[in-house]
Design an enzyme around this catalytic site. Structure first.
Site, PDB file in Angstrom:
ATOM      1  N   TYR A 173      -0.988  -7.612   1.041  1.00 32.49           N
ATOM      2  CA  TYR A 173      -0.799  -6.175   1.328  1.00 32.49           C
ATOM      3  C   TYR A 173      -2.340  -5.934   1.134  1.00 32.49           C
ATOM      4  CZ  TYR A 173       0.294  -1.675  -0.613  1.00 32.49           C
ATOM      5  OH  TYR A 173       0.400  -0.476  -0.584  1.00 32.49           O
ATOM      6  N   LYS A 225      -4.563  -2.443   3.449  1.00 35.28           N
ATOM      7  CA  LYS A 225      -5.561  -1.275   2.951  1.00 35.28           C
ATOM      8  C   LYS A 225      -6.848  -1.432   2.436  1.00 35.28           C
ATOM      9  CE  LYS A 225      -1.199   0.692   1.868  1.00 35.28           C
ATOM     10  NZ  LYS A 225      -0.215   1.230   2.553  1.00 35.28           N
TER      11      LYS A 225
END
Length: 311
Positions: free
Chosen positions: A167, A171
């Site tokens: 993840y 980002k």
């Protein structure tokens, strides 16, 4: 600096991906309350229908246009089609402002992942927003639209820790995209912003907790987090003030100060104070996290043995 006019969404067409729930829905309601025309995009039609009812409840003027579009945004073609559908509802003109709130997280240990989990992490965390920004930027330039594009990263776009291998890279990539777009799109009078929210108590958060390792939850327990309403207010407030990097909580603001790079300061005086606090506070935070991770070593080794990882 003191006489600059504050941006407002009143009368503008605001396009929001991930607008059927969580941050996207609360943001849609906020801009609707400020007089914007709102287009929301998500996969599930039933959720979009419910979201439209919530938008109608905060309508300010009879001429406001609220539309919902069911699209997957995982490819350039799908993202462009969604944007075009929203544009067609407004005479074929691209939205004035584009917020990319769509995305998902699936935290887990790297050693529990399959190769497709890493690919999915980039698809759900980066490309699902990047393709919308790609389409919006091109169309804004074609129409000479002095618009805004706002991406949504995370506190984990400034740092990371155990559990976020699939993840956090996405980002961080969004931050790179936003900084690059900010530099390039100023050629055309288009503003680019990026939001770095902490934990948000949304349906997406409940979903990610299904795979989140216990040690990750322990580290996150010191993060008070934000409700979707608080996050939306912080995001919109940052855009209104013209901040390039937008934060809505102290911890993320400290990480912003410590790893701002070439991004513009949001508030020079406040950022100097945050710089000093971060100089001391961020290393202490990192030391605390590392200590918690290392204390988990034996438990994690036993976890891997039970899974047969070493066989």
């Amino acid at each position: 600096m003191f006489s600059a006019k504050k941006w407002t969404p009143k009368g503008l067409h605001v396009y929001i991906t991930g607008g059927s729930q969580g941050l996207g829905l609360e943001l849609a309601k906020l801009v609707a309350q400020k007089g914007a025309h709102v287009s929301i995009v998500a996969r599930t039609q039933s959720k979009l229908d419910s979201a439209l009812k919530e938008l109608e409840a905060v309508r300010q003027r009879p001429d406001q246009v609220f539309k919902a579009f069911s699209f997957s945004l995982n490819t350039a073609e799908e993202s462009a089609a969604a944007l075009q559908a929203a544009s067609d509802a407004h005479g074929g003109h691209v939205p004035d402002t584009v917020f990319t709130c769509a995305g998902a997280a699936r935290p887990m240990y790297l050693l529990d992942m399959q190769a497709e989990d890493l690919t999915r992490g980039m698809s759900d965390g980066y490309w699902i927003q990047a393709w919308t920004a790609f389409a919006a930027a091109k169309q804004m330039v074609r129409e000479n639209k002095k618009g805004k594009i706002i991406l949504v990263s995370s506190t984990l776009g400034y740092m990371s820790f155990i559990g976020y291998t699939s993840y956090s890279p996405a980002k961080h990539a969004l931050r790179g995209l936003a900084d690059s777009l900010r530099s390039e799109l100023m050629l055309y009078g288009i503003d680019t912003h990026i939001f770095f929210p902490p934990t948000m108590y949304t349906p997406g958060f409940e979903e990610e907790n299904k795979t989140k390792p216990a040690i990750t939850r322990t580290i996150e327990s010191t993060d008070e987090g934000l409700t979707p309403q608080q996050a939306a207010a912080g995001l919109l407030g940052g855009v209104e003030k013209g901040h390039a990097h937008i934060t809505a909580d102290l911890i993320t603001s400290l990480f912003r100060a410590s790893t701002r790079g070439s991004a513009p300061r949001s508030n020079a005086a406040l950022d100097i104070v945050l710089d000093f606090i971060a100089l001391i506070g961020v290393p202490l935070w990192r030391r605390s996290v590392d200590k918690q991770v290392l204390a988990h070593r034996e438990e994690h080794q036993e976890y891997l043995r039970k899974k047969g990882f070493f066989n």
